[in-house]
Design an enzyme around this catalytic site. Structure first.
Site, mmCIF file in Angstrom:
data_model
loop_
_atom_site.group_PDB
_atom_site.id
_atom_site.type_symbol
_atom_site.label_atom_id
_atom_site.label_comp_id
_atom_site.label_asym_id
_atom_site.label_seq_id
_atom_site.Cartn_x
_atom_site.Cartn_y
_atom_site.Cartn_z
ATOM 1 N N LYS A 10 -39.856 -15.496 -46.248
ATOM 2 C CA LYS A 10 -40.744 -15.210 -46.400
ATOM 3 C C LYS A 10 -42.232 -16.054 -46.929
ATOM 4 O O LYS A 10 -42.482 -15.725 -47.930
ATOM 5 C CB LYS A 10 -41.321 -13.856 -46.142
ATOM 6 C CG LYS A 10 -42.510 -13.344 -46.229
ATOM 7 C CD LYS A 10 -42.442 -11.735 -45.782
ATOM 8 C CE LYS A 10 -44.145 -10.910 -46.156
ATOM 9 N NZ LYS A 10 -44.166 -11.370 -44.830
HETATM 10 N N1 PPE Z 1 -42.475 -11.475 -39.110
HETATM 11 C C1 PPE Z 1 -43.574 -11.905 -39.614
HETATM 12 C C2 PPE Z 1 -43.613 -13.030 -39.352
HETATM 13 C C3 PPE Z 1 -44.067 -10.686 -40.533
HETATM 14 O O1 PPE Z 1 -45.449 -11.317 -41.781
HETATM 15 C C4 PPE Z 1 -43.678 -9.736 -41.148
HETATM 16 C C5 PPE Z 1 -44.379 -9.027 -41.889
HETATM 17 C C6 PPE Z 1 -42.541 -9.256 -39.991
HETATM 18 C C7 PPE Z 1 -42.219 -10.189 -39.241
HETATM 19 C C8 PPE Z 1 -41.913 -7.802 -40.106
HETATM 20 O O2 PPE Z 1 -41.719 -7.166 -41.624
HETATM 21 P P1 PPE Z 1 -41.434 -6.386 -42.217
HETATM 22 O O3 PPE Z 1 -42.863 -6.234 -42.773
HETATM 23 O O4 PPE Z 1 -40.214 -6.446 -43.332
HETATM 24 O O5 PPE Z 1 -41.225 -5.311 -41.759
HETATM 25 N N2 PPE Z 1 -45.830 -9.056 -42.023
HETATM 26 C C9 PPE Z 1 -46.283 -8.955 -43.496
HETATM 27 C C10 PPE Z 1 -47.903 -9.362 -43.602
HETATM 28 C C11 PPE Z 1 -48.678 -8.687 -43.037
HETATM 29 C C12 PPE Z 1 -50.043 -10.228 -43.630
HETATM 30 O O6 PPE Z 1 -50.875 -9.922 -42.779
HETATM 31 O O7 PPE Z 1 -49.606 -11.023 -44.611
HETATM 32 C C13 PPE Z 1 -46.559 -7.546 -43.770
HETATM 33 O O8 PPE Z 1 -46.698 -6.693 -42.883
HETATM 34 O O9 PPE Z 1 -46.494 -6.450 -44.399
#
Ligand code: PPE
Length: 306
Positions: free
Chosen positions: A159
Site C-alpha cells: 500500500k
Molecule cells: N484497493 C485499493 C487500491 C485500496 O486503496 C483499498 C483501500 C482497497 C483495495 C481495500 O483495502 P482494505 O481497506 O484493506 O479493505 N483504500 C483505502 C484508501 C482510501 C483513500 O481514499 O485513501 C481505504 O479504504 O482506507
C-alpha cells in the site's frame, strides 16, 4: 476537508496536529517513497474499537519491508498501542486512522538510504466514502481506460503512495465522466479493482473476486468478506474475471475500509441485475454491521478496543 483533531503520533510521541509538517525537499514528496494504511475505528457499545488492527499493521510492515523501510524501531504490538493511545488522546468515538511511513529530509537522490524514515499516525472523523446513500442505493461506475500496474512494475501488494498516482488517473477520469468510481482491469485485461476498493461479483449464488495476482491490494475488508461468506455457507472463488462478466453479474460490490461494502448498480450505464442492491450484498453488509454493533460477536479478535 479533513476535520482536524488535537494530536498526531510521530516516531513514538504525540505532537500537536499543526506541528506535523515536512520539508519541501522531503524524499517522499519527490519520489513517492511512502507507505500507509487506512483503518477504521468504530463506535461500539463497549467503546471505540479499531477494526482488524493486527491485519492492518501487518500489511503496513509488509509494505514497508517491500521498500526496505521496515526498520522502525518498534514492534507491531507497540504500533497497535500507539493507535489506541492516539484515538484516546483525541477523544474520538469513531474515526479513520492513517498510519504513514516515508523517507524524509536528507539526500535528494533516487537512492533513498540517507533519508531518515519518519512514521506518523493521524486520525480524524470520516463519513461515508462513496456518498451517504451509496451503501443502500449503490454507485454507478465505468470500466477505466487506465489499467492497473503490471506485476513487475509497482508491487500492488504494497500500500504505497506511488500506486495512488494510478488510482488518481482512474478516479479523476471516472468522476469527470459522471461516475462515482471506476473498475480498472489488470494488464492482461482481467478485472482488477477500483481506485480504492476491491471488487466482488455474484452470479448464481457464487461469489467471485480477482486473485492477488490480478494487481489488487490484499484488502482487509476483502479478507473479511471471504471469511464471512464462507462461514455463511456461500461458495467463494478467487479467480480471474473477464470484463464481460461484470455486465451479466447478478450483483457487484466494492469492499474497502473507507467504502465498506458498497453495491455497484451499473457499469458503463448497463444496470447490474435488478439495478438495486442484491440480497447477497445486503446480507454481507448486515453481517459486517452486526459484528461491529455487537462489539465483535463471533469475531472478537477483529476488534481492538481503545
Ligand atoms: N484497493 C485499493 C487500491 C485500496 O486503496 C483499498 C483501500 C482497497 C483495495 C481495500 O483495502 P482494505 O481497506 O484493506 O479493505 N483504500 C483505502 C484508501 C482510501 C483513500 O481514499 O485513501 C481505504 O479504504 O482506507
Amino acid at each position: 476537508m479533513i476535520q482536524a483533531t488535537e494530536k498526531i503520533w510521530h516516531n513514538g510521541k504525540l505532537i500537536d496536529w499543526n506541528d506535523a509538517r515536512v520539508h519541501v525537499l522531503c524524499h517522499a514528496l519527490h519520489y513517492g517513497s511512502s507507505v500507509f494504511e487506512g483503518i477504521r475505528c468504530y463506535e461500539t457499545p463497549a467503546g471505540p474499537a479499531i477494526f482488524r488492527a493486527r491485519e492492518h499493521v501487518r500489511r503496513f510492515f509488509d509494505s514497508a519491508r517491500l521498500y526496505r523501510m521496515d526498520d522502525f524501531g518498534f514492534t507491531p504490538e507497540e504500533f497497535i498501542d500507539a493507535m489506541r493511545e492516539l484515538v484516546a488522546a483525541n477523544g474520538l468515538n469513531a474515526c479513520y486512522l492513517r498510519p504513514i511511513a516515508f523517507r524524509g529530509y536528507g539526500d535528494l537522490h533516487v537512492l533513498p538510504f540517507n533519508c531518515p524514515i519518519e512514521v506518523y499516525i493521524a486520525c480524524w472523523p470520516w463519513g461515508k466514502y462513496l456518498g451517504a446513500e451509496s451503501l443502500e442505493k449503490g454507485v454507478d461506475v465505468c470500466v477505466s481506460s487506465w489499467a492497473r500496474m503490471a506485476p513487475n512494475t509497482l508491487p500492488a501488494m504494497a500500500k504505497a503512495a506511488a500506486n495512488y498516482m494510478n488510482s488518481q488517473l482512474i478516479l479523476m477520469e471516472a468522476v469527470q465522466n459522471g461516475y462515482a468510481e471506476a473498475v480498472a482491469l489488470d494488464p492482461a485485461g482481467f478485472v482488477s479493482e477500483g481506485s480504492g476498493e476491491n471488487i466482488f461479483l455474484v452470479r448464481d449464488g457464487v461469489i467471485y473476486t480477482p486473485p492477488l495476482g490480478a494487481s489488487v491490494l490484499p484488502g482487509i475488508t476483502r479478507d473479511t468478506i471471504l471469511q464471512l461468506a464462507a462461514a455463511a455457507g456461500c461458495t467463494v472463488v478467487e479467480q480471474n474475471i473477464p470484463r464481460e462478466a461484470l455486465y451479466i453479474a447478478d450483483e457487484l460490490f466494492f469492499s474497502g475500509t473507507a467504502a465498506e461494502i458498497c453495491p455497484i448498480r451499473s457499469v458503463d450505464r448497463i444496470p447490474i441485475g435488478s439495478g438495486q442492491r442484491g440480497p447477497v450484498t445486503k446480507r454481507l453488509q448486515e453481517e459486517f454491521t452486526s459484528i461491529i454493533q455487537s462489539g465483535g460477536g463471533r469475531h472478537p479478535e477483529w476488534l481492538t478496543f481503545v
